[in-house]
Design a protein around this motif. Structure first.
Motif, PDB file in Angstrom:
ATOM      1  N   ALA A   1       0.424  10.979 -10.984  1.00 34.27           N
ATOM      2  CA  ALA A   1       1.214  11.649 -11.992  1.00 34.27           C
ATOM      3  C   ALA A   1       2.576  12.012 -11.408  1.00 34.27           C
ATOM      4  O   ALA A   1       2.987  12.119 -10.469  1.00 34.27           O
ATOM      5  CB  ALA A   1       0.563  13.022 -12.399  1.00 34.27           C
ATOM      6  N   ASP A   2       3.394  11.832 -12.676  1.00 32.22           N
ATOM      7  CA  ASP A   2       4.890  11.737 -12.333  1.00 32.22           C
ATOM      8  C   ASP A   2       5.567  12.598 -13.729  1.00 32.22           C
ATOM      9  O   ASP A   2       6.029  12.213 -14.542  1.00 32.22           O
ATOM     10  CB  ASP A   2       5.321  10.472 -12.204  1.00 32.22           C
ATOM     11  CG  ASP A   2       7.051  10.370 -11.969  1.00 32.22           C
ATOM     12  OD1 ASP A   2       7.505  11.737 -11.413  1.00 32.22           O
ATOM     13  OD2 ASP A   2       7.449   9.455 -11.942  1.00 32.22           O
ATOM     14  N   PRO A   3       5.341  13.852 -13.689  1.00 35.83           N
ATOM     15  CA  PRO A   3       6.159  14.677 -14.618  1.00 35.83           C
ATOM     16  C   PRO A   3       7.595  14.559 -14.957  1.00 35.83           C
ATOM     17  O   PRO A   3       7.792  14.722 -16.084  1.00 35.83           O
ATOM     18  CB  PRO A   3       5.808  16.219 -14.105  1.00 35.83           C
ATOM     19  CG  PRO A   3       4.422  16.148 -13.385  1.00 35.83           C
ATOM     20  CD  PRO A   3       4.724  14.821 -12.412  1.00 35.83           C
ATOM     21  N   ALA A   4       8.239  14.034 -13.957  1.00 36.67           N
ATOM     22  CA  ALA A   4       9.598  13.729 -14.147  1.00 36.67           C
ATOM     23  C   ALA A   4       9.875  12.622 -15.222  1.00 36.67           C
ATOM     24  O   ALA A   4      10.756  12.597 -15.934  1.00 36.67           O
ATOM     25  CB  ALA A   4      10.234  13.114 -12.865  1.00 36.67           C
ATOM     26  N   LEU A   5       8.852  11.538 -15.309  1.00 39.19           N
ATOM     27  CA  LEU A   5       8.898  10.695 -16.337  1.00 39.19           C
ATOM     28  C   LEU A   5       9.089  11.381 -17.758  1.00 39.19           C
ATOM     29  O   LEU A   5       9.777  11.048 -18.691  1.00 39.19           O
ATOM     30  CB  LEU A   5       7.828   9.630 -16.165  1.00 39.19           C
ATOM     31  CG  LEU A   5       7.870   8.558 -17.175  1.00 39.19           C
ATOM     32  CD1 LEU A   5       9.237   7.644 -17.125  1.00 39.19           C
ATOM     33  CD2 LEU A   5       6.624   7.510 -16.756  1.00 39.19           C
ATOM     34  N   GLY A   6       7.988  12.184 -17.815  1.00 40.98           N
ATOM     35  CA  GLY A   6       7.836  12.977 -19.450  1.00 40.98           C
ATOM     36  C   GLY A   6       9.247  13.630 -19.582  1.00 40.98           C
ATOM     37  O   GLY A   6       9.649  13.806 -20.726  1.00 40.98           O
TER      38      GLY A   6
ATOM     39  N   PRO B   1       4.575   9.278 -21.674  1.00 39.83           N
ATOM     40  CA  PRO B   1       3.837   9.141 -20.269  1.00 39.83           C
ATOM     41  C   PRO B   1       4.020  10.093 -19.289  1.00 39.83           C
ATOM     42  O   PRO B   1       5.215  10.751 -19.035  1.00 39.83           O
ATOM     43  CB  PRO B   1       4.504   7.761 -19.888  1.00 39.83           C
ATOM     44  CG  PRO B   1       5.680   7.679 -20.527  1.00 39.83           C
ATOM     45  CD  PRO B   1       5.822   8.371 -21.686  1.00 39.83           C
ATOM     46  N   PHE B   2       3.172  10.273 -18.212  1.00 39.01           N
ATOM     47  CA  PHE B   2       3.399  11.106 -17.265  1.00 39.01           C
ATOM     48  C   PHE B   2       2.715  10.567 -15.960  1.00 39.01           C
ATOM     49  O   PHE B   2       2.460  11.183 -15.113  1.00 39.01           O
ATOM     50  CB  PHE B   2       3.102  12.502 -17.661  1.00 39.01           C
ATOM     51  CG  PHE B   2       1.491  12.744 -17.811  1.00 39.01           C
ATOM     52  CD1 PHE B   2       0.520  13.093 -16.612  1.00 39.01           C
ATOM     53  CD2 PHE B   2       1.104  12.391 -18.945  1.00 39.01           C
ATOM     54  CE1 PHE B   2      -0.733  13.401 -16.922  1.00 39.01           C
ATOM     55  CE2 PHE B   2      -0.554  12.819 -19.211  1.00 39.01           C
ATOM     56  CZ  PHE B   2      -1.475  13.124 -18.082  1.00 39.01           C
ATOM     57  N   HIS B   3       2.873   9.377 -15.976  1.00 32.71           N
ATOM     58  CA  HIS B   3       2.229   8.595 -14.840  1.00 32.71           C
ATOM     59  C   HIS B   3       3.018   7.425 -14.315  1.00 32.71           C
ATOM     60  O   HIS B   3       3.610   6.660 -15.194  1.00 32.71           O
ATOM     61  CB  HIS B   3       0.555   8.099 -14.882  1.00 32.71           C
ATOM     62  CG  HIS B   3      -0.320   9.014 -14.853  1.00 32.71           C
ATOM     63  ND1 HIS B   3      -0.823   9.943 -16.041  1.00 32.71           N
ATOM     64  CD2 HIS B   3      -1.198   9.228 -13.659  1.00 32.71           C
ATOM     65  CE1 HIS B   3      -1.799  10.655 -15.700  1.00 32.71           C
ATOM     66  NE2 HIS B   3      -2.047  10.429 -14.469  1.00 32.71           N
TER      67      HIS B   3
END
Length: 327
Positions: free
Chosen positions: A264-269, A257-259
């Motif tokens: 959007a939260d690229p840090a999660l991915g 996931p990236f949300h």
């Protein structure tokens, strides 16, 4: 933001809660301040493991479903409309007739639309606006029974309201499934398994003796248990970024996931990628799909010795990353 609205509504008398009895708080998110509610009477109800663990660590009673009697409820609206409706119906079902159901949400999560829909069904209070959101209440009753969450069958898979891609396989997962190898190592991890679409494909490949489905959303994992009935599958309700594999895996398959909510939260991915690298054997491989605009390439090259694109389209890249770097 939630705490500011809740405090204002309680202090002004716009919303009142009973002086006794348990209070069910549905789906608050990590970081939400519930200190305006009596902690010893609050039970947080959430099936999202990171949120469940966050509130548990702060001394709140937590459950994944309604258990026992409650005198009031606070519903923290999610973004998905079907899930929001299901939560409101569950809150009503958990309370005696006439007990207060408090609804709080951001405008970006559709609180205005929910308020409008409720006005045609129940006696809602005036909505109090603050911090880009609204809070209001209505008495529990039977008016929302048709909003109760029900599972659906899509293309031979069971899904549920609010889970990722509940209407069917998403494009990224379909591309990843098409690129999977004909044979896997014996131990494979589906990291962020959702309702089991990729897992079912993995189990059709030769070599797999053990498949671990790791998923933070309990509703999705419950669907996966119905969709993946192979004895080789093991199910883990866990935060994929912190889950510890029992034994190093030969392969990890992941559509990260990236949300976080709407943003959007690229840090999660990126956290998924780091977790995958740690759980792989020295000669293991990660099979991952990701949106081309995301900044994952430098991270993959730092985490793995070999990187190869094996599929994708104009929007997505499907990558095999092999030989994790040990630091």
């Amino acid at each position: 933001m939630r705490s500011a609205r809740l405090a204002l509504a309680l202090d002004s008398g716009a919303i009142s809660l009973p002086t006794e009895g348990r209070i069910a708080v549905f789906r608050p998110r990590s970081g939400d301040d519930l200190s305006d509610l009596p902690k010893d009477r609050v039970t947080v109800i959430t099936g999202f493991r990171p949120d469940h663990d966050w509130f548990t660590a702060r001394g709140y009673a937590c459950a994944t479903a309604v258990e026992g009697a409650f005198a009031a409820a606070l519903v923290c609206l999610p973004r998905a409309k079907a899930e929001a409706r299901a939560l409101l119906a569950a809150a009503c079902a958990a309370l005696p007739h006439g007990a207060p159901v408090v609804v709080d949400g951001q405008k970006t999560d559709g609180v205005d639309a929910v308020y409008k829909d409720l006005r045609g069904r129940v006696a809602v209070s005036e909505a109090m606006a603050k911090a880009h959101g609204k809070i209001f209440s209505f008495p529990a009753g039977n008016a929302l029974t048709d909003w109760a969450g029900t599972v659906a069958e899509v293309e031979g898979f069971v899904t549920a309201p609010g889970v990722f891609s509940a209407d069917g396989p998403d494009r990224g997962s379909a591309l990843l499934a098409a690129a999977l190898p004909a044979k896997f190592p014996s131990r494979v991890v589906d990291l962020g398994a959702g309702w089991g679409y990729l897992s079912r494909h993995i189990l059709t490949r030769a070599g797999v003796k053990e498949l671990h489905l790791v998923e933070a959303e309990l509703a999705a994992l419950d669907c996966a248990r119905q969709n993946v009935t192979d004895d080789r599958a093991q199910f883990h309700w866990a935060d994929a970024t912190t889950w510890q594999v029992p034994h190093l895996a030969g392969s990890v398959v992941c559509n990260p996931p990236f949300h976080t909510g709407r943003d959007a939260d690229p840090a999660l991915g990126l956290a998924f990628l780091r977790a995958a690298a740690k759980m792989l054997a020295p000669d293991g491989s990660l099979w991952v799909v990701w949106n081309r605009h995301l900044p994952y390439d430098p991270a993959l090259r730092a985490l793995f010795r070999e990187i190869e694109d094996v599929g994708g389209d104009g929007a997505f890249r499907v990558t095999r990353a092999s030989y994790p770097v040990r630091r």
